[in-house]
Design a protein around this motif. Sequence first.
Motif, mmCIF file in Angstrom:
data_model
loop_
_atom_site.group_PDB
_atom_site.id
_atom_site.type_symbol
_atom_site.label_atom_id
_atom_site.label_comp_id
_atom_site.label_asym_id
_atom_site.label_seq_id
_atom_site.Cartn_x
_atom_site.Cartn_y
_atom_site.Cartn_z
ATOM 1 N N THR A 166 0.987 -1.164 0.317
ATOM 2 C CA THR A 166 0.020 0.365 -0.139
ATOM 3 C C THR A 166 0.841 1.201 0.260
ATOM 4 O OG1 THR A 166 -1.690 -0.529 1.485
ATOM 5 C CG2 THR A 166 -1.721 0.878 1.546
ATOM 6 N N PHE A 167 1.778 1.397 1.015
ATOM 7 C CA PHE A 167 2.204 2.702 0.678
ATOM 8 C C PHE A 167 3.397 2.599 -0.151
ATOM 9 C CE2 PHE A 167 1.786 2.288 5.377
ATOM 10 C CZ PHE A 167 1.537 3.656 5.793
ATOM 11 N N ILE A 168 4.214 1.137 -0.707
ATOM 12 C CA ILE A 168 4.803 1.598 -2.019
ATOM 13 C C ILE A 168 3.874 1.911 -3.412
ATOM 14 C CG2 ILE A 168 5.876 0.135 -4.435
ATOM 15 C CD1 ILE A 168 6.459 -1.746 -1.869
ATOM 16 N N ALA A 169 2.266 2.193 -3.135
ATOM 17 C CA ALA A 169 1.231 2.164 -4.482
ATOM 18 C C ALA A 169 1.500 3.796 -4.544
ATOM 19 C CB ALA A 169 0.158 1.456 -3.828
ATOM 20 N N ILE A 170 1.874 4.149 -2.616
ATOM 21 C CA ILE A 170 1.096 5.624 -2.564
ATOM 22 C C ILE A 170 2.741 6.650 -3.093
ATOM 23 C CG2 ILE A 170 0.698 7.649 -0.447
ATOM 24 C CD1 ILE A 170 -1.047 5.577 0.879
ATOM 25 N N VAL A 171 3.673 5.836 -2.529
ATOM 26 C CA VAL A 171 4.422 6.454 -2.621
ATOM 27 C C VAL A 171 5.270 7.002 -4.033
ATOM 28 C CG1 VAL A 171 7.444 7.006 -2.120
ATOM 29 C CG2 VAL A 171 5.773 6.452 -0.318
ATOM 30 N N VAL A 172 5.221 5.612 -4.910
ATOM 31 C CA VAL A 172 5.885 6.021 -6.304
ATOM 32 C C VAL A 172 5.389 6.604 -6.975
ATOM 33 C CG1 VAL A 172 6.181 4.790 -8.424
ATOM 34 C CG2 VAL A 172 6.885 3.130 -6.248
ATOM 35 N N PRO A 173 3.615 7.200 -7.430
ATOM 36 C CA PRO A 173 3.345 8.291 -7.893
ATOM 37 C C PRO A 173 3.906 9.517 -8.286
ATOM 38 C CG PRO A 173 1.803 6.995 -7.353
ATOM 39 C CD PRO A 173 2.658 6.362 -6.827
ATOM 40 N N MET A 174 4.276 9.664 -6.610
ATOM 41 C CA MET A 174 4.490 11.097 -5.972
ATOM 42 C C MET A 174 6.196 10.917 -6.075
ATOM 43 S SD MET A 174 2.655 10.651 -2.361
ATOM 44 C CE MET A 174 2.984 12.784 -1.709
ATOM 45 N N ILE A 175 6.994 10.062 -6.774
ATOM 46 C CA ILE A 175 8.169 11.112 -6.958
ATOM 47 C C ILE A 175 8.298 11.876 -8.640
ATOM 48 C CG2 ILE A 175 10.572 9.716 -7.678
ATOM 49 C CD1 ILE A 175 9.982 7.659 -5.565
ATOM 50 N N LEU A 176 8.434 12.691 -8.174
ATOM 51 C CA LEU A 176 8.670 13.125 -9.709
ATOM 52 C C LEU A 176 10.079 14.395 -9.684
ATOM 53 C CD1 LEU A 176 5.180 15.625 -8.789
ATOM 54 C CD2 LEU A 176 5.727 12.956 -10.296
ATOM 55 N N SER A 177 10.562 14.062 -8.760
ATOM 56 C CA SER A 177 12.072 14.787 -9.244
ATOM 57 C C SER A 177 13.051 13.987 -9.223
ATOM 58 C CB SER A 177 12.427 16.030 -8.327
ATOM 59 O OG SER A 177 12.335 15.672 -6.666
ATOM 60 N N LEU A 178 14.793 14.392 -9.046
ATOM 61 C CA LEU A 178 15.855 13.645 -9.164
ATOM 62 C C LEU A 178 15.787 13.059 -7.504
ATOM 63 C CD1 LEU A 178 17.990 11.497 -10.099
ATOM 64 C CD2 LEU A 178 19.224 13.744 -10.219
ATOM 65 N N SER A 179 15.954 14.308 -7.475
ATOM 66 C CA SER A 179 15.795 14.429 -5.375
ATOM 67 C C SER A 179 15.153 13.398 -4.950
ATOM 68 C CB SER A 179 15.492 15.887 -4.993
ATOM 69 O OG SER A 179 14.285 16.493 -5.122
ATOM 70 N N GLN A 180 13.643 13.113 -4.956
ATOM 71 C CA GLN A 180 12.625 12.662 -4.138
ATOM 72 C C GLN A 180 13.246 10.859 -4.771
ATOM 73 O OE1 GLN A 180 8.942 13.725 -6.520
ATOM 74 N NE2 GLN A 180 9.053 16.112 -4.527
ATOM 75 N N LEU A 181 13.618 10.747 -5.646
ATOM 76 C CA LEU A 181 14.243 9.583 -5.825
ATOM 77 C C LEU A 181 14.823 9.470 -5.082
ATOM 78 C CD1 LEU A 181 14.149 6.493 -7.815
ATOM 79 C CD2 LEU A 181 15.168 7.840 -9.411
ATOM 80 N N VAL A 182 16.356 9.880 -4.784
ATOM 81 C CA VAL A 182 16.999 9.645 -3.826
ATOM 82 C C VAL A 182 16.878 9.715 -2.811
ATOM 83 C CG1 VAL A 182 19.418 10.729 -3.633
ATOM 84 C CG2 VAL A 182 18.777 10.801 -5.607
ATOM 85 N N CYS A 183 15.998 10.624 -2.135
ATOM 86 C CA CYS A 183 15.493 10.159 -1.109
ATOM 87 C C CYS A 183 14.682 8.824 -0.495
ATOM 88 C CB CYS A 183 14.094 11.403 -0.930
ATOM 89 S SG CYS A 183 13.835 11.194 0.493
ATOM 90 N N VAL A 184 13.991 8.415 -1.259
ATOM 91 C CA VAL A 184 13.239 7.306 -1.590
ATOM 92 C C VAL A 184 14.595 6.292 -1.479
ATOM 93 C CG1 VAL A 184 11.557 6.300 -2.512
ATOM 94 C CG2 VAL A 184 11.286 7.997 -2.567
ATOM 95 N N LEU A 185 15.034 6.358 -2.267
ATOM 96 C CA LEU A 185 15.921 5.359 -2.710
ATOM 97 C C LEU A 185 16.837 5.212 -1.453
ATOM 98 C CD1 LEU A 185 17.133 5.242 -6.328
ATOM 99 C CD2 LEU A 185 15.707 3.450 -5.224
ATOM 100 N N ILE A 186 17.218 5.657 -0.553
ATOM 101 C CA ILE A 186 18.305 5.782 1.146
ATOM 102 C C ILE A 186 17.310 5.533 1.664
ATOM 103 C CG2 ILE A 186 19.093 7.338 2.657
ATOM 104 C CD1 ILE A 186 20.188 9.184 -0.024
ATOM 105 N N ALA A 187 16.092 5.585 2.078
ATOM 106 C CA ALA A 187 15.060 5.424 2.800
ATOM 107 C C ALA A 187 14.295 3.932 2.930
ATOM 108 C CB ALA A 187 13.853 6.529 2.920
ATOM 109 N N ALA A 188 14.627 3.667 1.512
ATOM 110 C CA ALA A 188 14.975 2.200 1.036
ATOM 111 C C ALA A 188 15.318 1.463 1.828
ATOM 112 C CB ALA A 188 13.855 1.618 0.071
ATOM 113 N N SER A 189 16.697 1.831 1.449
ATOM 114 C CA SER A 189 18.143 1.107 1.671
ATOM 115 C C SER A 189 17.896 0.865 3.467
ATOM 116 C CB SER A 189 19.320 2.026 1.130
ATOM 117 O OG SER A 189 18.755 1.611 -0.264
ATOM 118 N N LEU A 190 17.995 2.215 3.606
ATOM 119 C CA LEU A 190 18.511 1.751 4.701
ATOM 120 C C LEU A 190 17.436 1.127 5.837
ATOM 121 C CD1 LEU A 190 18.515 5.862 5.824
ATOM 122 C CD2 LEU A 190 20.910 3.808 6.331
#
Length: 198
Positions: A166-190
Amino acid sequence: RTYFIKGLLAVLPLSIAVIPWGILAGSYALQVGMTKIEAQAMSALVFAGSAQLVATGMIQAGAGLGSILATVFFISARHFLYSISFRERVSKLPFRWRFGLGFLLTDELFALCNHQHGKAFERSYALGVGLGFYVVWNIASFIGIILGSTLPNMDEYGLEFAVAATFIAIVVPMILSLSQLVCVLIAASLSTVLTAMK
């Protein structure tokens, strides 16, 4: 009516994704000793999946009321941020609308309506999103209660993956910039690394 229906349709994919989570919440409540009415009332009145599951687990562990309330408060604290973000859009609405949308304000409603500002904010659309999700959540919880009374150990079927889905389905469509993508990848990795380390 048109905007309300649009809201219902917009939240439908997220509503479908949350069904296993609702089933788990309903069945888990029975496992810790709640009656069927208490389990359904928890979904109807609390209406917060992660908070419900954590609170139910704490009840099973014998935690005190103060500890449960404090934990649920901190888990749900993000809703304060959601409400601050929505304040400008709903402050001029009648009380019944502010109260209703406030109760229905979830991650899903915020994700689907946060982009609407000023005159673009449609309260009927937001109501369709929130109410549609609320009804599906309670139906899923009811199914979980029925299944939980006939099938033991529903928590062993892997339904908790619906939380992440559910949270993946919420977050992924909201990734609209490179900085947001980097933030999501770091959060997922951590999150993955720290979960493995515990």
